[in-house]
Scaffold this motif. Structure first.
Motif, PDB file in Angstrom:
ATOM      1  N   VAL A  72       0.806  -1.072   0.094  1.00 32.80           N
ATOM      2  CA  VAL A  72       0.003  -0.168   0.026  1.00 32.80           C
ATOM      3  C   VAL A  72       0.923   1.347   0.011  1.00 32.80           C
ATOM      4  O   VAL A  72       0.626   2.241  -0.798  1.00 32.80           O
ATOM      5  N   ILE A  73       1.864   1.203   0.787  1.00 32.30           N
ATOM      6  CA  ILE A  73       2.653   2.492   0.853  1.00 32.30           C
ATOM      7  C   ILE A  73       3.464   2.493  -0.462  1.00 32.30           C
ATOM      8  O   ILE A  73       3.721   3.835  -0.848  1.00 32.30           O
ATOM      9  N   ALA A  75       2.247   1.704  -3.459  1.00 34.10           N
ATOM     10  CA  ALA A  75       1.322   2.050  -4.407  1.00 34.10           C
ATOM     11  C   ALA A  75       1.147   3.537  -3.953  1.00 34.10           C
ATOM     12  O   ALA A  75       0.970   4.524  -5.244  1.00 34.10           O
ATOM     13  N   MET A  76       1.224   4.106  -2.944  1.00 37.34           N
ATOM     14  CA  MET A  76       0.865   5.538  -2.762  1.00 37.34           C
ATOM     15  C   MET A  76       2.086   6.475  -3.039  1.00 37.34           C
ATOM     16  O   MET A  76       1.871   7.625  -3.653  1.00 37.34           O
ATOM     17  N   LEU A  77       3.315   5.926  -2.865  1.00 35.98           N
ATOM     18  CA  LEU A  77       4.299   6.658  -3.154  1.00 35.98           C
ATOM     19  C   LEU A  77       4.814   6.708  -4.356  1.00 35.98           C
ATOM     20  O   LEU A  77       5.451   7.746  -5.035  1.00 35.98           O
ATOM     21  N   SER A  79       3.866   4.000  -7.588  1.00 32.94           N
ATOM     22  CA  SER A  79       2.973   3.551  -8.360  1.00 32.94           C
ATOM     23  C   SER A  79       2.095   2.432  -8.253  1.00 32.94           C
ATOM     24  O   SER A  79       2.681   1.532  -7.623  1.00 32.94           O
ATOM     25  N   LEU A  80       0.857   2.271  -8.561  1.00 40.28           N
ATOM     26  CA  LEU A  80       0.057   1.146  -8.618  1.00 40.28           C
ATOM     27  C   LEU A  80       0.710  -0.036  -9.389  1.00 40.28           C
ATOM     28  O   LEU A  80       0.685  -1.405  -8.794  1.00 40.28           O
ATOM     29  N   SER A  83       3.513  -1.523  -7.573  1.00 42.03           N
ATOM     30  CA  SER A  83       3.092  -2.493  -6.295  1.00 42.03           C
ATOM     31  C   SER A  83       2.612  -3.818  -6.854  1.00 42.03           C
ATOM     32  O   SER A  83       2.993  -4.553  -6.072  1.00 42.03           O
TER      33      SER A  83
END
Length: 286
Positions: A72-73, A75-77, A79-80, A83
């Protein structure tokens, strides 16, 4: 008199330091091997409990709860897609690692079975039953077979039948040697055959099979190494050329036709590896 006291103090401190160093060295030399043995045993037991005896659902749940915050971190920082690719890569690596550990465990158990059967035969020749011989010989075994037979004894004490316990043992260790041992013990328990003599012959046959497998591995070592070199060499050559002259490999990396050729080459390398494994046999191509 003024000089004697500092000298005495210095000598006392020096002797104390030397004694402490010698004591630490003695303790480390004395307890190093037991500590290494305990660490190896605890590590083997922990890996067995985590990778083998844990149900698949619980195993993947633990991995998911461990990796979900990191993904999750990420993907947030970042890219999805990064991730998602990272999650797929971790899953593949875990599957390969578990398969590698299981293959190593199977190999060790197959190597330990003949000596374990000899211990069973010795105990049964002394007049013990099979269950008593199993209980007496288990502490003398090495890991990981000792862990498996300890689990067998635990299931027998809980009231499970011998046939059910042996079937569970084969489901955990699905090898040809374990199947032969399972059939031998079941026939001996059901029909009352000369179980000691049959187990002795089984131990001899397992040793001969192990010797034959190692012989084939030694004879095919050169061919297996050639197969690995022929797979790794084109990759090393490509990366070497890309590092020395990037303009020579830019067409392969930047154009659609070049990417198609790279995918085709990788597929050919995979097919070559598969053919080599089929020629040498999957059991000997590792």
């Amino acid at each position: 008199m003024d000089l004697i006291m500092p000298m005495v103090i210095i000598l006392t401190v020096t002797m104390f330091i030397i004694s402490g160093i010698y004591g630490l060295h003695y303790v480390s030399q004395r307890w190093r091997k037991p500590a290494q043995f305990w660490l190896a045993e605890s590590t083997e037991s922990s890996l067995a409990a985590f990778l083998i005896y844990v149900p698949a659902r619980v195993f993947w749940e633990r991995i998911l709860w461990l990796l979900l915050p990191i993904l999750v971190i990420l993907a947030m920082l970042v890219s999805l897609w990064i991730s998602v690719v990272t999650a797929l890569g971790i899953v593949i690596l875990l599957l390969l690692l578990k398969r590698r550990l299981l293959q190593r465990r199977y190999r060790l158990i197959n190597e330990q079975l003949p000596d374990a059967i000899d211990l069973l035969v010795t105990a049964m020749q002394a007049g013990l039953s099979f269950a008593a011989a199993l209980e007496r010989s288990t502490p003398q075994l090495s890991a990981p077979l000792r862990h498996e037979w300890t689990l067998l004894l635990r299931q027998l004490r809980l009231g499970d039948s011998m046939e059910f316990v042996l079937q569970q043992f084969y489901q955990r260790i699905q090898t040809q040697a374990v199947m032969q041992l399972l059939l031998t013990i079941q026939l001996g328990l059901q029909h009352g055959a000369q179980q000691v003599e049959i187990l002795q012959r089984l131990a001899t046959n397992l040793r001969q099979q192990h010797y034959a497998v190692e012989r084939v591995k030694s004879l095919s070592a050169q061919a297996r190494m050639q197969g690995k070199v022929m797979i790794i060499l084109p990759l090393l050559l490509f990366f070497g050329l890309h590092h020395l002259h990037p303009q020579n490999t830019s067409i392969l990396l930047t154009t659609q036709l070049g990417n198609t050729l790279l995918i085709f080459c990788v597929a050919l390398l995979g097919m070559g590896h598969f053919i080599v494994r089929q020629i040498l046999g999957r059991a000997y191509a590792r």
